[in-house]
Write an enzyme that holds these catalytic residues in place. Structure first.
Site, PDB file in Angstrom:
ATOM      1  N   ASN A   1     -14.916   7.813  -2.426  1.00  0.00           N
ATOM      2  CA  ASN A   1     -13.535   8.072  -2.825  1.00  0.00           C
ATOM      3  C   ASN A   1     -13.593   8.520  -4.281  1.00  0.00           C
ATOM      4  O   ASN A   1     -13.720   7.705  -5.181  1.00  0.00           O
ATOM      5  CB  ASN A   1     -12.718   6.786  -2.661  1.00  0.00           C
ATOM      6  CG  ASN A   1     -11.245   7.011  -2.933  1.00  0.00           C
ATOM      7  OD1 ASN A   1     -10.860   8.057  -3.454  1.00  0.00           O
ATOM      8  ND2 ASN A   1     -10.435   6.030  -2.588  1.00  0.00           N
TER       9      ASN A   1
ATOM     10  N   HIS B   1      -1.468   7.360   3.056  1.00  0.00           N
ATOM     11  CA  HIS B   1      -1.999   6.083   3.562  1.00  0.00           C
ATOM     12  C   HIS B   1      -2.310   6.173   5.051  1.00  0.00           C
ATOM     13  O   HIS B   1      -2.384   5.143   5.732  1.00  0.00           O
ATOM     14  CB  HIS B   1      -0.997   4.918   3.399  1.00  0.00           C
ATOM     15  CG  HIS B   1      -0.824   4.437   1.995  1.00  0.00           C
ATOM     16  ND1 HIS B   1       0.378   3.917   1.554  1.00  0.00           N
ATOM     17  CD2 HIS B   1      -1.686   4.379   0.959  1.00  0.00           C
ATOM     18  CE1 HIS B   1       0.234   3.570   0.279  1.00  0.00           C
ATOM     19  NE2 HIS B   1      -1.002   3.836  -0.105  1.00  0.00           N
TER      20      HIS B   1
ATOM     21  N   GLU C   1     -10.003   0.769   5.013  1.00  0.00           N
ATOM     22  CA  GLU C   1      -9.986   2.236   5.034  1.00  0.00           C
ATOM     23  C   GLU C   1     -11.402   2.803   5.034  1.00  0.00           C
ATOM     24  O   GLU C   1     -11.673   3.814   5.666  1.00  0.00           O
ATOM     25  CB  GLU C   1      -9.183   2.748   3.836  1.00  0.00           C
ATOM     26  CG  GLU C   1      -7.699   2.410   3.987  1.00  0.00           C
ATOM     27  CD  GLU C   1      -6.917   2.552   2.699  1.00  0.00           C
ATOM     28  OE1 GLU C   1      -6.988   1.622   1.870  1.00  0.00           O
ATOM     29  OE2 GLU C   1      -6.247   3.572   2.519  1.00  0.00           O
TER      30      GLU C   1
ATOM     31  N   ARG D   1       5.882   2.843  -9.097  1.00  0.00           N
ATOM     32  CA  ARG D   1       6.649   3.994  -8.606  1.00  0.00           C
ATOM     33  C   ARG D   1       7.996   3.540  -8.055  1.00  0.00           C
ATOM     34  O   ARG D   1       8.087   2.502  -7.402  1.00  0.00           O
ATOM     35  CB  ARG D   1       5.881   4.723  -7.498  1.00  0.00           C
ATOM     36  CG  ARG D   1       4.723   5.530  -8.013  1.00  0.00           C
ATOM     37  CD  ARG D   1       3.891   6.114  -6.896  1.00  0.00           C
ATOM     38  NE  ARG D   1       2.557   5.530  -6.868  1.00  0.00           N
ATOM     39  CZ  ARG D   1       1.718   5.618  -5.851  1.00  0.00           C
ATOM     40  NH1 ARG D   1       2.062   6.259  -4.749  1.00  0.00           N
ATOM     41  NH2 ARG D   1       0.531   5.065  -5.925  1.00  0.00           N
TER      42      ARG D   1
END
Ligand code: ADP
Length: 407
Positions: free
Chosen positions: A7, A186, A389, A247
């Site tokens: 990643n 996601h 993930e 956010r």
């Protein structure tokens, strides 16, 4: 197959080395061999963290790492030093997390020059992520020119959304001209927990409707009908939807115009405000970290309480909306750092959802790490499932290379 999962971000590279194959996928026994990250790439005092899972050896080095190539080379060197990879047990493939695949990718795919070109075309949609994701690919290709590499997209799972869910009510030509639409993110996490739920329960993919809540630093919720994503809360960018660490999630777009006019804020000021200064952090004035806010709330901090109440209220509204969108829901699933660990947040969110068929079992909610947390009377099951993930990226890499279909 030994798969290096990468990643690659702007100033950090996270990795895991995972052993997986079809038998391991079927028995949920994928093996994590090593994990770690390089942070502060570009600095004299970059931090390299590395853990060998089997031996529990943990190393942390502070040293100059000026670019992604050095960062990835250092990781490979550590894997070799610890004899986790070597001549007799080489890395066999590389899986890359790619944030934005636009409308072109609805599944993971082999990294080719053409794939890289399309990812590059999507930079306009994810300028903060895609260029750095691509850097990870180019460096890996340089270091391992003969290894197969696979791109796994955050957006791909949501490409099944119908137009009524993915379009904004803006002039239609903006969609055609600028691809202004909702993409969702996601996807890897939502897909992983949906699969895991079906794997544990034996539920059939084509007959199972789920609402999955990924609550981490970023938060999103997805409606999954008969195995496919039909709506999700993040939009063209990961700003829309739920309240997140820093956010804002949903807000009246006219606020942006108001701030630019009244406060003479520039576009980058407003972006910074909405992305970095808002959400749990903005409301509490204290922290974006849910653990910290829960501690402050218990100590009587009213703003921390307000931030938590707002977080749960927004989430509850979305669960209501997606229940309506799906008509029938088999299970509501919580995941992500908050979703997996904060029983209080799950409890507050599920308050008043009894009428819609969601009844939490208080004791199970406190105790269960992976499994059902709803009461026997609950019409819809409520579950908590830890996301993974990296494992899904490794599995997709394996299956893509072998041409095995995957959901
Ligand atoms: P990311 O989205 O960066 O992967 P995570 O999924 O790790 O982040 O989620 C981070 C969030 O999870 C933080 O708000 C953190 O406070 C919260 N969290 C982690 N552990 C707990 C816990 N035991 N109780 C409450 N919140 C937690």
């Amino acid at each position: 197959m030994k798969i290096f999962v990468l990643n690659s971000g702007s100033s950090s590279v996270k990795f895991q080395l995972i052993e997986t194959d079809q038998q391991r996928i079927d028995s949920h026994s994928d093996l994590r061999l090593a994990t770690g990250l390089v942070e502060r790439i570009g600095a004299e005092d970059a931090i390299i963290s590395f853990e060998s899972v089997a031996t529990r050896d943990f190393e942390r080095h502070v040293q100059a790492v000026f670019d992604h190539k050095t960062a990835i080379s250092k990781i490979i060197a550590l894997l070799e030093q610890h004899e986790i990879v070597g001549k007799s047990a080489p890395i066999e493939a590389i899986g890359h997390r790619i944030v934005h695949g636009g409308e072109r990718f609805s599944a993971s795919c082999l990294m080719t020059e053409e794939t890289a070109k399309v990812i590059e075309d999507c930079i306009v949609l994810a300028p903060l992520h895609n260029p750095h994701n691509l850097k990870g690919y180019y460096v890996s290709k340089e270091l391992f020119p003969n290894l197969p590499q696979v791109a796994v997209f955050d957006t791909a799972f949501h490409q099944t959304m119908p137009p009524e869910a993915y379009l904004y009510a803006l002039p239609y030509h903006l969609y055609k001209q600028h691809q202004i639409r909702r993409y969702g993110f996601h996807g890897v996490s939502h897909r992983y927990v949906a699969y895991r739920y079906r794997q544990i329960t034996g539920a059939e993919r084509e007959k199972t409707n789920l609402i999955t809540c990924h609550l981490g630093n970023g938060c999103s919720i997805t409606a999954i009908e008969n195995g496919i994503s039909v709506d999700t809360s993040m939009g063209m960018t990961p700003l829309e939807g739920l309240i997140m660490g820093t956010r804002s999630g949903d807000l009246d777009a006219a606020i942006v115009i108001y701030l630019m006019l009244q406060e003479e804020m520039s576009s980058s000021d407003v972006t910074n405000l909405l992305m970095k200064q808002s959400g749990l952090f903005g409301i509490s004035g204290e922290s974006n970290d849910m653990r910290q806010l829960m501690t402050s709330m218990v100590q009587g901090n009213a703003r921390a309480r307000l931030a938590i109440e707002m977080f749960c209220y927004r989430l509850r509204k979305y669960i209501g909306a997606y229940t309506a969108a799906l008509g029938r829901v088999d299970a509501l699933i919580f995941t992500g750092g908050i979703g997996e660990n904060a029983s209080l947040i799950r409890e507050k969110t599920c308050e008043r959802l009894e009428g819609l068929g969601y009844v939490l079992d208080r004791e199970r909610n406190q105790a269960v790490k992976e499994g059902e947390i709803s009461a026997p009377v609950s019409r819809t099951k409520i579950w908590v499932i830890p996301t993974n993930e990296e494992v899904l990226i490794a599995r997709d890499t394996y299956r893509t290379i072998l041409g095995i279909p995957h959901h």
